[in-house]
Design a protein around this motif. Structure first.
Motif, PDB file in Angstrom:
ATOM      1  N   VAL A  39       0.827  -1.416   0.108  1.00  0.00           N
ATOM      2  CA  VAL A  39       0.011  -0.137   0.196  1.00  0.00           C
ATOM      3  C   VAL A  39       0.744   1.369  -0.006  1.00  0.00           C
ATOM      4  O   VAL A  39       0.748   2.089  -0.643  1.00  0.00           O
ATOM      5  N   SER A  40       1.767   1.197   0.979  1.00  0.00           N
ATOM      6  CA  SER A  40       2.506   2.544   1.053  1.00  0.00           C
ATOM      7  C   SER A  40       3.887   2.777  -0.190  1.00  0.00           C
ATOM      8  O   SER A  40       4.270   3.788  -0.194  1.00  0.00           O
ATOM      9  N   SER A  41       4.253   1.451  -0.437  1.00  0.00           N
ATOM     10  CA  SER A  41       5.504   1.536  -1.504  1.00  0.00           C
ATOM     11  C   SER A  41       5.492   0.473  -2.317  1.00  0.00           C
ATOM     12  O   SER A  41       6.270  -0.531  -2.093  1.00  0.00           O
ATOM     13  N   PRO A  42       4.912   0.571  -3.301  1.00  0.00           N
ATOM     14  CA  PRO A  42       4.808  -0.642  -4.432  1.00  0.00           C
ATOM     15  C   PRO A  42       6.260  -0.904  -4.882  1.00  0.00           C
ATOM     16  O   PRO A  42       6.429  -1.981  -5.016  1.00  0.00           O
ATOM     17  N   ASP A  43       6.779   0.124  -5.061  1.00  0.00           N
ATOM     18  CA  ASP A  43       8.233  -0.121  -5.419  1.00  0.00           C
ATOM     19  C   ASP A  43       8.872  -0.813  -4.522  1.00  0.00           C
ATOM     20  O   ASP A  43       9.827  -2.116  -5.041  1.00  0.00           O
ATOM     21  N   SER A  44       8.974  -0.801  -3.306  1.00  0.00           N
ATOM     22  CA  SER A  44       9.808  -1.727  -2.204  1.00  0.00           C
ATOM     23  C   SER A  44       9.100  -3.012  -2.398  1.00  0.00           C
ATOM     24  O   SER A  44       9.895  -4.209  -2.227  1.00  0.00           O
ATOM     25  N   SER A  45       7.799  -3.246  -2.485  1.00  0.00           N
ATOM     26  CA  SER A  45       6.958  -4.648  -2.493  1.00  0.00           C
ATOM     27  C   SER A  45       7.475  -5.341  -3.883  1.00  0.00           C
ATOM     28  O   SER A  45       7.740  -6.324  -3.605  1.00  0.00           O
ATOM     29  N   ARG A  46       7.708  -4.545  -4.847  1.00  0.00           N
ATOM     30  CA  ARG A  46       8.210  -5.139  -6.207  1.00  0.00           C
ATOM     31  C   ARG A  46       9.687  -5.765  -6.102  1.00  0.00           C
ATOM     32  O   ARG A  46       9.820  -6.676  -6.548  1.00  0.00           O
ATOM     33  N   ALA A  47      10.343  -5.055  -5.246  1.00  0.00           N
ATOM     34  CA  ALA A  47      11.828  -5.463  -5.047  1.00  0.00           C
ATOM     35  C   ALA A  47      11.734  -6.784  -4.258  1.00  0.00           C
ATOM     36  O   ALA A  47      12.465  -7.868  -4.681  1.00  0.00           O
ATOM     37  N   LEU A  48      11.044  -6.728  -3.139  1.00  0.00           N
ATOM     38  CA  LEU A  48      10.739  -7.948  -2.445  1.00  0.00           C
ATOM     39  C   LEU A  48      10.291  -9.260  -3.226  1.00  0.00           C
ATOM     40  O   LEU A  48      10.621 -10.398  -2.886  1.00  0.00           O
ATOM     41  N   GLY A  49       9.072  -8.827  -3.837  1.00  0.00           N
ATOM     42  CA  GLY A  49       8.542  -9.863  -4.999  1.00  0.00           C
ATOM     43  C   GLY A  49       9.862 -10.601  -5.887  1.00  0.00           C
ATOM     44  O   GLY A  49       9.959 -11.582  -5.906  1.00  0.00           O
ATOM     45  N   PHE A  50      10.663  -9.893  -6.202  1.00  0.00           N
ATOM     46  CA  PHE A  50      11.628 -10.323  -7.151  1.00  0.00           C
ATOM     47  C   PHE A  50      12.681 -11.137  -6.386  1.00  0.00           C
ATOM     48  O   PHE A  50      13.181 -12.274  -6.621  1.00  0.00           O
ATOM     49  N   GLU A  51      12.912 -10.530  -5.137  1.00  0.00           N
ATOM     50  CA  GLU A  51      13.744 -11.327  -4.169  1.00  0.00           C
ATOM     51  C   GLU A  51      13.171 -12.660  -3.766  1.00  0.00           C
ATOM     52  O   GLU A  51      13.889 -13.676  -3.553  1.00  0.00           O
ATOM     53  N   LEU A  52      11.904 -12.548  -3.291  1.00  0.00           N
ATOM     54  CA  LEU A  52      11.310 -13.646  -3.066  1.00  0.00           C
ATOM     55  C   LEU A  52      11.511 -15.018  -4.131  1.00  0.00           C
ATOM     56  O   LEU A  52      11.583 -15.925  -3.877  1.00  0.00           O
ATOM     57  N   TYR A  53      11.164 -14.254  -5.374  1.00  0.00           N
ATOM     58  CA  TYR A  53      10.971 -15.221  -6.590  1.00  0.00           C
ATOM     59  C   TYR A  53      12.468 -15.888  -6.680  1.00  0.00           C
ATOM     60  O   TYR A  53      12.516 -17.174  -7.112  1.00  0.00           O
ATOM     61  N   ALA A  54      13.603 -15.004  -6.717  1.00  0.00           N
ATOM     62  CA  ALA A  54      14.782 -15.525  -6.938  1.00  0.00           C
ATOM     63  C   ALA A  54      15.133 -16.647  -5.938  1.00  0.00           C
ATOM     64  O   ALA A  54      15.783 -17.372  -6.325  1.00  0.00           O
ATOM     65  N   TYR A  55      15.062 -16.329  -4.717  1.00  0.00           N
ATOM     66  CA  TYR A  55      15.181 -17.234  -3.566  1.00  0.00           C
ATOM     67  C   TYR A  55      14.496 -18.539  -3.610  1.00  0.00           C
ATOM     68  O   TYR A  55      15.063 -19.595  -3.539  1.00  0.00           O
ATOM     69  N   ALA A  56      13.136 -18.513  -3.965  1.00  0.00           N
ATOM     70  CA  ALA A  56      12.336 -19.679  -4.369  1.00  0.00           C
ATOM     71  C   ALA A  56      12.894 -20.431  -5.526  1.00  0.00           C
ATOM     72  O   ALA A  56      12.963 -21.930  -5.529  1.00  0.00           O
ATOM     73  N   ASN A  57      13.133 -19.663  -6.475  1.00  0.00           N
ATOM     74  CA  ASN A  57      13.555 -20.524  -7.820  1.00  0.00           C
ATOM     75  C   ASN A  57      14.998 -21.172  -7.428  1.00  0.00           C
ATOM     76  O   ASN A  57      15.242 -22.290  -8.032  1.00  0.00           O
ATOM     77  N   ALA A  58      15.858 -20.330  -6.765  1.00  0.00           N
ATOM     78  CA  ALA A  58      17.079 -21.225  -6.424  1.00  0.00           C
ATOM     79  C   ALA A  58      17.061 -22.413  -5.819  1.00  0.00           C
ATOM     80  O   ALA A  58      17.848 -23.410  -5.693  1.00  0.00           O
ATOM     81  N   ASN A  59      15.884 -22.310  -4.910  1.00  0.00           N
ATOM     82  CA  ASN A  59      15.706 -23.493  -4.064  1.00  0.00           C
ATOM     83  C   ASN A  59      14.525 -24.528  -4.683  1.00  0.00           C
ATOM     84  O   ASN A  59      14.265 -25.337  -3.912  1.00  0.00           O
ATOM     85  N   ASP A  60      14.138 -24.197  -5.824  1.00  0.00           N
ATOM     86  CA  ASP A  60      12.964 -25.163  -6.517  1.00  0.00           C
ATOM     87  C   ASP A  60      11.761 -25.157  -5.791  1.00  0.00           C
ATOM     88  O   ASP A  60      11.187 -26.214  -5.393  1.00  0.00           O
ATOM     89  N   TYR A  61      11.323 -24.086  -5.247  1.00  0.00           N
ATOM     90  CA  TYR A  61      10.050 -23.911  -4.474  1.00  0.00           C
ATOM     91  C   TYR A  61       9.118 -23.390  -5.013  1.00  0.00           C
ATOM     92  O   TYR A  61       8.647 -22.060  -4.970  1.00  0.00           O
TER      93      TYR A  61
END
Length: 637
Positions: A39-61
């Protein structure tokens, strides 16, 4: 043009268990932060979303991948990047379809529908909404989080009709949206529903109701610290004020809304403010200024693919050209408006949405009919089966009746015999435990007298028989003899227990044990009625003494907490240690005298005991409850 609220469904719950070695806490934290900053910072949320995807992808999750896609798509939607948002929602749908995660599938389809509606693809949006409703309906009873997503479907379907100017149908959906949000007690959904009702009542010409709902929505969004919702409400209030010809106030509210949209940022909201500023200056006869804002709205809406604002801004710009006498440009601009208008609002679109609704409702009713027929058939089968079972049971009961009575009498006799035997055995064991305990006490008393007191007397005799008696040494020996005698007397029966009561006696016991220096004993007492527990205080003291002795011998603890609390008609003794655990069953089944002494005393006091411990686990506790009759203080006449 008023703004309708579109709320993204960011549904979080514990994902599927993952067999690999990775930090699940990190995934949970990234999901939590991405949602909190949306709600307050979509840019920050997007960066966290990309980080979450990268971490999950690296762990095949897969579940983590899907969540990353959802947050990235939601952030683009929040800022008006609808086509990009659709791409990421489709990616999330692919993963969730593989996982067969119905809750996330329904939410992703709903979020995609919002983007489709925002870009004027109303039939596709309606199709996606109805698919979402169908998915969510099947899991609402078992997954409560599906309810809020289902409620939002009424919001988005209302948007479909709103942008196609069917405001009566829009109102019906938004009223249902508010009713369901109020039942669910979801303040964010309630705020959104009020914003939407304000928009539709404006289009229906009921400006008082429009302002009423807009003010309610603004207040809730302010309390929730929701900048996007607050900006929407500010813009809607400005439009209400324009209809009242309060143009100065309206301009202020629009500029407040513009600031908040730019903070998010949300280009769609910014483009809508540009359009409304163009409309405001047209009404105040500032044609050049009005045209400037309309052009800004058209340019920005073209960048973000927002055809609805383009259409309305072109109409406003055409009116400005006509007012300025430039009829050629007015006609060309109006033609552009018609082209977009025809692509957005036409009978086939409305008919297709209606057909989709009818098909959805028909399918829903057909499913209900199938379920009802299946239920009736199942009931009939169960009825026949139950009738057969009743007949068989009746015959069996008739055959077994006499046998059961005979068996019952035999069992009753055997139970009575076993009970008598058990009582005799228990009585013998209690007597043996008491005798054994007395013998142990006598032996220990004799040993203490012989080893401690006897030796001290011998030493004193030697000292006296010497030619030169040293007064200091004699006095020291006498002091030691007194201390030994006092210790023996304390072990037999502490005078403190007889004279001052249980709490003082246990305190003295803890003091004596603390002097050994190996274990720290702590005592807490509260609201002990010494008068009422006087008849059983010796037994309680011996139980505490026995339990502390066991801890010293076996627990390998360094801290022991004793708590004695007076409850309503009961005394609670709680003993906790930080030592090695043990098997409570072995404790209760022990053939040792310690447990039998405790058990015998508890039986005499009608007390109960609970043990919380297990082998291999640190920290154990023993809780004892002893009932007593509280004696009231005598009143002085």
């Amino acid at each position: 043009m008023k703004v309708s609220a579109l709320l993204l469904q960011l549904i979080n719950y514990s994902g599927p268990l993952f067999a690999g070695q990775f930090d699940s806490l990190k995934v949970d934290e990234l999901v939590k932060q991405a949602k909190a900053t949306m709600v307050s910072s979509p840019d920050s949320s997007r960066a966290l979303g990309f980080e979450l995807y990268a971490y999950a992808n690296a762990n095949d999750y897969d579940w983590g991948r899907a969540q990353g896609y959802i947050f990235v798509g939601a952030s683009f939607h929040r800022q008006g990047g609808f086509d990009t948002a659709i791409y990421y929602f489709d990616k999330a749908l692919e993963v969730n379809n593989t996982l067969k995660d119905s809750l996330q599938i329904g939410a992703a389809k709903l979020n995609k529908a919002m983007c489709l509606v925002s870009t004027g693809r109303y039939d596709e949006g309606a199709q996606s909404i109805l698919e979402s409703m169908k998915t969510l309906e099947q899991i609402m009873d078992t997954q409560p989080k599906a309810k809020n997503a289902y409620i939002s479907c009424f919001n988005i379907m209302g948007q479909v009709y709103y942008y196609q100017s069917d405001f009566e149908k829009t109102r019906d959906y938004f009223v249902r949206y508010l009713e369901e949000a109020t039942k669910a007690q979801d303040t964010l959904l309630i705020a959104s529903a009020n914003n939407n009702l304000g928009a539709v009542y404006y289009e229906l010409g009921d400006f008082d109701k429009s302002l009423e709902h807009d003010l309610k929505g603004a207040e809730i969004h302010k309390q929730l610290n929701n900048p996007m919702g607050y900006a929407n409400a500010m813009q809607n209030i400005a439009i209400d004020l324009m209809e009242r010809a309060e143009y100065d106030k309206a301009e202020k509210f629009l500029k407040v809304a513009l600031i908040w949209y730019q903070k998010v940022p949300n280009d769609k909201g910014v483009s809508e403010v540009y359009f409304n500023l163009g409309k405001l200056f047209y009404r105040t006869n500032k044609i050049d200024l009005s045209s400037k804002w309309y052009k800004l709205a058209i340019d920005l809406s073209g960048e973000i693919n927002n055809p609805e604002v383009i259409k309305r801004s072109l109409l406003g710009l055409s009116n400005n050209y006509a007012a300025a006498g430039n009829h050629k440009m007015a006609l060309e601009t109006y033609k552009d408006h018609d082209i977009i208008s025809d692509s957005l609002v036409n009978l086939s679109n409305l008919n297709k949405v209606s057909e989709l609704e009818i098909a959805y409702e028909t399918e829903k009713k057909e499913r209900q009919i199938i379920f009802q027929k299946a239920a009736i058939q199942q009931s009939e089968l169960e009825l026949k089966r139950n009738q057969l079972v009743i007949i068989i049971l009746f015959v069996l009961i008739a055959l077994i009746g006499l046998t059961f009575l005979w068996f019952f009498k035999q069992q009753q006799y055997r139970r009575k015999l076993l009970l008598e035997q058990e009582r005799t055995r228990a009585s013998k064991e209690q007597i043996q435990a008491v005798i054994h305990s007395q013998e142990e006490e006598r032996s220990r008393f004799a040993m203490d007298l012989h080893d401690d007191f006897g030796q001290l007397i011998s030493a004193l005799r030697i000292n006296i028989n010497q030619k030169e008696v040293k007064e200091d040494e004699a006095n020291n020996l006498l002091d030691a003899m007194y201390a030994a005698l006092k210790n023996i007397a304390f072990n037999l029966m502490p005078q403190t227990l007889l004279e001052k009561g249980l709490s003082e006696a246990v305190d003295e016991l803890c003091y004596q044990l603390n002097r050994l220096g190996e274990i720290k004993f702590k005592l807490n007492t509260f609201d002990i009625d010494e008068t009422s527990i006087a008849p059983v205080k010796v037994s309680i003291y011996r139980i505490v003494q026995e339990l502390l002795s066991n801890i010293i011998k076996y627990a390998s603890a360094n801290v022991v907490q004793v708590s004695i609390t007076g409850l309503k008609g009961e005394l609670n003794v709680l003993i906790e240690d930080n030592g090695d655990g043990f098997d409570p069953q072995k404790f209760f089944q022990s053939s040792g005298n310690g447990w039998r002494n405790i058990s015998s005393r508890l039986d005499l006091m009608n007390g109960s005991i609970e043990v919380d411990s297990s082998r291999g686990r640190k920290n154990s506790s023993v809780s004892i409850l002893i009932p007593y009759i509280k004696k009231e203080a005598k009143k002085v006449a």
